[in-house]
Motif scaffolding. Structure first.
Motif, PDB file in Angstrom:
ATOM      1  N   PHE A  14     -12.067   7.819  18.695  1.00  0.00           N
ATOM      2  CA  PHE A  14     -12.401   7.999  17.319  1.00  0.00           C
ATOM      3  C   PHE A  14     -13.999   8.403  16.997  1.00  0.00           C
ATOM      4  N   VAL A  15     -14.909   7.717  17.812  1.00  0.00           N
ATOM      5  CA  VAL A  15     -16.356   7.904  17.738  1.00  0.00           C
ATOM      6  C   VAL A  15     -16.577   9.448  18.044  1.00  0.00           C
ATOM      7  N   GLU A  16     -15.932   9.691  19.452  1.00  0.00           N
ATOM      8  CA  GLU A  16     -16.565  11.024  19.899  1.00  0.00           C
ATOM      9  C   GLU A  16     -15.917  12.072  18.970  1.00  0.00           C
ATOM     10  N   THR A  17     -14.821  11.880  18.609  1.00  0.00           N
ATOM     11  CA  THR A  17     -14.266  13.049  17.575  1.00  0.00           C
ATOM     12  C   THR A  17     -15.098  13.202  16.446  1.00  0.00           C
ATOM     13  N   MET A  18     -15.384  12.003  15.669  1.00  0.00           N
ATOM     14  CA  MET A  18     -16.199  11.967  14.399  1.00  0.00           C
ATOM     15  C   MET A  18     -17.456  12.602  14.700  1.00  0.00           C
ATOM     16  N   ALA A  19     -17.975  12.411  16.086  1.00  0.00           N
ATOM     17  CA  ALA A  19     -19.547  12.825  16.318  1.00  0.00           C
ATOM     18  C   ALA A  19     -19.576  14.308  16.311  1.00  0.00           C
ATOM     19  N   LYS A  20     -18.572  14.872  17.119  1.00  0.00           N
ATOM     20  CA  LYS A  20     -18.296  16.336  16.949  1.00  0.00           C
ATOM     21  C   LYS A  20     -18.306  16.711  15.656  1.00  0.00           C
ATOM     22  N   PRO A 104      -6.474   5.882   8.124  1.00  0.00           N
ATOM     23  CA  PRO A 104      -6.865   6.694   8.351  1.00  0.00           C
ATOM     24  C   PRO A 104      -7.732   7.625   7.173  1.00  0.00           C
ATOM     25  N   ALA A 105      -8.910   7.873   7.404  1.00  0.00           N
ATOM     26  CA  ALA A 105      -9.818   8.315   6.277  1.00  0.00           C
ATOM     27  C   ALA A 105      -9.562   9.957   6.294  1.00  0.00           C
ATOM     28  N   ASP A 106      -9.918  10.199   4.860  1.00  0.00           N
ATOM     29  CA  ASP A 106     -10.089  11.671   4.914  1.00  0.00           C
ATOM     30  C   ASP A 106     -11.364  12.160   5.117  1.00  0.00           C
ATOM     31  N   PHE A 107     -11.547  13.109   5.888  1.00  0.00           N
ATOM     32  CA  PHE A 107     -12.911  13.460   6.319  1.00  0.00           C
ATOM     33  C   PHE A 107     -13.752  14.018   5.099  1.00  0.00           C
TER      34      PHE A 107
ATOM     35  N   LEU B 342      -3.756   6.378  14.070  1.00  0.00           N
ATOM     36  CA  LEU B 342      -3.511   7.491  12.932  1.00  0.00           C
ATOM     37  C   LEU B 342      -4.677   8.140  12.876  1.00  0.00           C
ATOM     38  N   ALA B 343      -5.734   7.243  12.586  1.00  0.00           N
ATOM     39  CA  ALA B 343      -7.107   7.733  12.423  1.00  0.00           C
ATOM     40  C   ALA B 343      -7.796   8.619  13.515  1.00  0.00           C
ATOM     41  N   ILE B 344      -7.290   8.321  14.747  1.00  0.00           N
ATOM     42  CA  ILE B 344      -7.960   9.149  15.857  1.00  0.00           C
ATOM     43  C   ILE B 344      -7.221  10.464  15.867  1.00  0.00           C
ATOM     44  N   ILE B 345      -5.656  10.502  15.678  1.00  0.00           N
ATOM     45  CA  ILE B 345      -4.887  11.537  15.513  1.00  0.00           C
ATOM     46  C   ILE B 345      -5.597  12.625  14.554  1.00  0.00           C
ATOM     47  N   LYS B 346      -5.611  11.916  13.369  1.00  0.00           N
ATOM     48  CA  LYS B 346      -6.322  12.638  12.117  1.00  0.00           C
ATOM     49  C   LYS B 346      -7.630  13.399  12.301  1.00  0.00           C
ATOM     50  N   GLU B 347      -8.516  12.546  12.988  1.00  0.00           N
ATOM     51  CA  GLU B 347      -9.709  13.338  13.319  1.00  0.00           C
ATOM     52  C   GLU B 347      -9.738  14.453  14.315  1.00  0.00           C
ATOM     53  N   TYR B 379      -0.110  16.643   7.823  1.00  0.00           N
ATOM     54  CA  TYR B 379       0.774  16.319   6.769  1.00  0.00           C
ATOM     55  C   TYR B 379       1.380  14.835   7.209  1.00  0.00           C
ATOM     56  N   HIS B 380       1.834  14.866   8.527  1.00  0.00           N
ATOM     57  CA  HIS B 380       2.760  13.852   8.942  1.00  0.00           C
ATOM     58  C   HIS B 380       1.789  12.535   8.971  1.00  0.00           C
ATOM     59  N   VAL B 381       0.663  12.612   9.365  1.00  0.00           N
ATOM     60  CA  VAL B 381      -0.372  11.714   9.618  1.00  0.00           C
ATOM     61  C   VAL B 381      -0.465  11.121   8.218  1.00  0.00           C
ATOM     62  N   THR B 382      -0.497  11.943   7.415  1.00  0.00           N
ATOM     63  CA  THR B 382      -0.546  11.473   5.758  1.00  0.00           C
ATOM     64  C   THR B 382       0.645  10.826   5.431  1.00  0.00           C
ATOM     65  N   ARG B 383       1.651  11.161   5.782  1.00  0.00           N
ATOM     66  CA  ARG B 383       2.976  10.406   5.315  1.00  0.00           C
ATOM     67  C   ARG B 383       2.873   8.917   6.061  1.00  0.00           C
ATOM     68  N   ALA B 384       2.550   9.000   7.364  1.00  0.00           N
ATOM     69  CA  ALA B 384       2.459   7.611   7.995  1.00  0.00           C
ATOM     70  C   ALA B 384       1.729   6.749   7.501  1.00  0.00           C
ATOM     71  N   LYS B 385       0.311   7.408   6.914  1.00  0.00           N
ATOM     72  CA  LYS B 385      -0.697   6.442   6.321  1.00  0.00           C
ATOM     73  C   LYS B 385      -0.173   6.143   4.963  1.00  0.00           C
ATOM     74  N   ASP B 386       0.759   6.711   4.091  1.00  0.00           N
ATOM     75  CA  ASP B 386       1.255   6.286   3.031  1.00  0.00           C
ATOM     76  C   ASP B 386       2.145   4.950   3.273  1.00  0.00           C
ATOM     77  N   VAL B 387       2.724   5.142   4.476  1.00  0.00           N
ATOM     78  CA  VAL B 387       3.768   3.710   4.535  1.00  0.00           C
ATOM     79  C   VAL B 387       2.625   2.549   5.023  1.00  0.00           C
ATOM     80  N   THR B 388       1.636   2.889   5.904  1.00  0.00           N
ATOM     81  CA  THR B 388       0.843   1.596   6.110  1.00  0.00           C
ATOM     82  C   THR B 388       0.092   1.275   5.035  1.00  0.00           C
TER      83      THR B 388
END
Ligand SMILES: Nc1ncnc2c1ncn2[C@@H]1O[C@H](COP(=O)(O)OP(=O)(O)OP(=O)(O)O)[C@@H](O)[C@H]1O
Ligand SMILES: [Mg+2]
Lengths: 132, 553
Positions: A14-20, A104-107, B342-347, B379-388
């Motif tokens: 997570f950290v690496e990707t965000m940094a990029k 997961p946040a929206d960037f 999910l956060a990692i996938i999204k990023e 889109y599907h990350v958002t969907r999963a996020k809605d659930v969580t």
């Protein structure tokens, strides 16, 4: 004006990707993998905004937040939580965090929050200078 | 919960036990009282009977004694010579008859057994000789004699009393015949009651007086053999197939048994009355106790059923809430574990999108494909996020705040959020609010979420064209506000009704519903101390009813 940002999270991917992603937007950020490391970096230099994960092994986000508020009162903190403990986010707000974001946040949302947090920091710094 | 038959069994047991414990003493009491009364009553009867018997025996003995002493006196005051004068003897007889009209005749028999003098109506016996007769021997031997009652030469029931006098070396006998009717009048009396009886028996059980019932005079009345006994005795004796109480006494002057039969009806009358009374009291008591028992057991069982039912409901809601609580904990854990990846996938996807904007990649023939793939991932990350995130909302531990809120106002606000959507789908939202609805101490933000979920569901259920009616109403006992939301949608089938509050239960298309809306609503309402219920039949729309306490207990 460049914003000095520190991202603290135990998830390396997570950290690496965000940094990029920040990097590609010409906003280089520093990263730390634990609260301890973050405090060390903060001691070495000033940061405008710290993005802080709530749940980390060892020193957790709230503890780190408390320390930061004490030592670097001007630095704004945005809490990041993937945890059920929404309260943790709320609690963070009570402890003086600027805002909190659910993973997961929206960037883009995160970027917005960082910018407004920075604006507030600037404002605070100015009023402190005038006041001081 | 106990089965119906279990309750019936319990009830029967209760009734039987109570009846047993209260009836047994009652019966014992009734029996004892009756028994005591019977004993004392019988004693009284016996006393009475003995008294009568003794009195009559005395009278009879007195009568015989008197006759004996009269005759003895006459025999010993004059010599035989004196009586041989017929006029003299006639005078003596008249004198005797004046004292007792039961004398029939009087005669003197000499030592040869010849009748020397006679006065009376039966002149034919004047010439009789008694030398060989039994009684003659007896007088000779004992000096006095009283005979049994017999018909004899006179052919009339009578008995004789004879007294012997010695004069020098000769002896003569003064003999009187007495009408035995005298015994009838002496033995019978009013004291015996309508059905009582009294009679004399000789040693062979031959009647010496006329009984009122049974055989005639000189007939046989078999009471059994009684040897002489002193005083009075009472016995139960069977006569003609019936048991009677008899008072018995032997006469002193003659070997006759006086028998007094108690009047059985009169004897039993008070006993019967008492027994009747005892039965009536027992029956009354029984009815009262039985009625009371049935009534109490009914009340108790009803109460039991009610409390069992309450317990069952409570249990059900406890189960539901503990289910919710553990589900909440799990949901929170899962949500957390899922949110980080999910956060990692999204990023990562974001990073790929960032890279795609570089010049050289735009030229790649697969550029479009990459972009599509990234869009789908996001889109599907958002969907999963809605659930969580919904799960997190559900698991939220945040204590609801309790401020005074106007439910009508909260509902109105909620409706404004959904108005556009509803209008777009041609769904009319009607409100029927009770004016001056009391304030409810509750959490308006959380309530709003509940109302949103339910009205959202209603809109989704209707689809297009229809109506939603929202009502509010205050009720008392307990003090609550009731909110009902009715739609004209397709309704909910019975089997689905059981599941709609379960997490992840949805009938909506993938991506359109998480199946958490009602689960969250349920847990919110529960935390607020209220209740949520659905009433629906397939094809008839659905009504969600929420009741909120004015103050949380
Ligand atoms: N008013 C209604 N009429 C008919 N069915 C309903 C109604 N309300 C709920 N349901 C049924 O109950 C299910 C569960 O509802 P719930 O609100 O829990 O989840 P959802 O609406 O499917 O998903 P979400 O609320 O997350 O969008 C729905 O899918 C639907 O089948
Ligand atoms: Mg729903």
């Amino acid at each position: 004006m460049d914003i000095k940002i520190l991202l603290v999270d135990d998830e390396s991917d997570f950290v690496e990707t965000m940094a990029k992603r920040f990097g590609i937007r010409k906003m280089p950020i520093d990263t730390a993998r634990s609260g301890q490391e973050a405090l060390e970096l903060l001691a070495a230099q000033d940061y405008d905004v710290v993005i802080l994960d709530v749940r980390m092994p060892g020193m957790d986000g709230l503890e780190t937040l408390r320390e930061i508020r004490e030592k670097n009162p001007l630095t704004e903190v945005i809490m990041l939580t993937g945890h059920a403990s929404l309260e943790a986010g709320m609690q963070g707000m009570n402890l003086g965090a600027y805002d909190y974001i659910l993973k997961p946040a929206d960037f883009d949302e995160l970027l917005d929050k960082v910018r407004t947090a920075f604006e507030r920091k600037e404002l605070n710094a100015k009023s402190r200078k005038q006041g001081g | 919960m106990l089965e119906r038959s279990g309750y019936t069994k319990l009830r029967v047991k209760m009734i039987l036990t109570t009846l047993g414990f209260s009836l047994i003493p009652l019966l014992i009491l009734g029996y004892t009282i009756y028994r005591q009364f019977e004993i004392s009553h019988t004693n009284k009867i016996l006393q009475n009977l003995n008294h009568i018997t003794e009195n009559k025996r005395r009278t009879l003995d007195l009568f015989l004694n008197e006759r004996l002493s009269q005759l003895t006196a006459i025999a010993y005051t004059h010599r035989l010579q004196y009586f041989l004068e017929p006029e003299t003897f006639e005078r003596v007889f008249t004198l005797l008859q004046a004292r007792s009209k039961y004398y029939i005749d009087l005669g003197i028999i000499d030592h040869n057994g010849d009748h020397v003098v006679y006065t009376g109506p039966y002149q034919t016996i004047r010439t009789a000789n008694y030398k060989d007769e039994e009684w003659f021997q007896q007088v000779q031997a004992k000096g006095i004699y009283i005979s049994d009652v017999f018909m004899g030469r006179r052919n009339y029931p009578h008995f004789i009393i004879a007294v012997m006098r010695r004069e020098g070396d000769k002896s003569w006998i003064l003999r009187a015949t007495i009408d035995s009717d005298i015994f009838d009048s002496l033995v019978q009396s009013d004291q015996l009651g309508a059905n009582g009886d009294a009679f004399l028996l000789n040693a062979e059980n031959i009647l010496q007086s006329k009984p009122r019932f049974g055989p005639r005079l000189l007939g046989k009345m078999d009471l059994g053999a009684f040897s002489r006994f002193p005083g009075v005795r009472s016995e139960m004796i069977e006569v003609g197939g019936k048991q009677y109480l008899f008072g018995l006494a032997w006469l002193e002057n003659k070997n006759w048994l006086l028998a007094i039969r108690d009047d059985p009806t009169e004897e039993l009358m008070p006993l019967k009355r008492t027994r009747h009374l005892v039965w009536v009291i027992l029956a009354g008591g029984l009815l009262l106790i039985a009625g009371g028992t049935v009534l109490t057991s009914t009340t108790i069982i009803a109460q039991l059923v009610r409390s069992e039912r309450e317990k069952a409901t409570l249990n059900a809601s406890l189960t539901q809430s503990s289910k919710m609580a553990s589900l909440g904990k799990m949901a929170a854990g899962v949500a957390h574990e899922v949110n980080n990846p999910l956060a990692i996938i999204k990023e990562k996807a974001g990073w790929m999108r960032d890279l795609l904007s570089e010049e050289d990649l735009k030229a790649s023939p697969n550029f479009k494909e990459y972009e599509d793939a990234i869009t789908k991932i996001e889109y599907h990350v958002t969907r999963a996020k809605d659930v969580t995130h919904r799960l997190l909302g559900f698991a939220r531990r945040m204590d609801p705040i309790h401020e005074d809120i106007d439910i009508n106002q909260v509902l109105n606000q909620t409706i404004t959020f959904l108005e556009n959507e509803a209008r777009y789908r041609a769904i009319e939202i009607h409100t029927a609010f009770q004016k001056d609805l009391p304030f409810v101490a509750s959490d308006s933000a959380q309530l709003q979420q509940v109302f949103l979920n339910i009205i959202d569901n209603a809109i989704d259920a209707i689809g297009k064209d229809g109506g939603i009616t929202i009502r509010t109403q205050a009720v008392h006992d307990p003090d609550e506000v009731i909110i009902s939301i009715t739609d004209t949608g397709p309704g909910i089938s019975a089997e689905k009704l059981d599941k709609i509050f379960d997490p992840f239960f949805t009938t909506k298309k993938v991506g359109e519903g998480t199946g958490l809306g009602l689960t969250i609503s349920f847990s919110i309402i529960q935390k607020l101390g209220g209740k949520i219920n659905v009433e629906s039949q397939e094809g008839q729309g659905a009504t969600f009813i929420i009741s909120l306490p004015l103050r949380k207990a």
